[in-house]
Design a protein around this motif. Sequence first.
Motif: not given
Length: 70
Positions: A44-70
């Motif tokens: 993970v490149r930097a601290a994850p960020t939360v926007v409207d309950g969705v966790v956004l995380a960027a990685t060194h592999a060039g991916d951006v993930y939008a994560l949340g609880e279901s």
Amino acid sequence: MVADGVAYLGDGRTVRAIAVEDGTERWSFRSRERSYTDVLLQGVRAAPTVVDGVVLAATHAGDVYALGES
């Protein structure tokens, strides 16, 4: 990043959600790694960020993930 009593952090290739109140792990997600010839991109490149309950995380592999609880 702390939001609604949960701390979100990048731990190597893993994004974790930790309850601030008692330190228990609520969930975790392991990101992928990518290899370019002799270079391994992971983590993970930097601290994850939360926007409207969705966790956004960027990685060194060039991916951006939008994560949340279901």
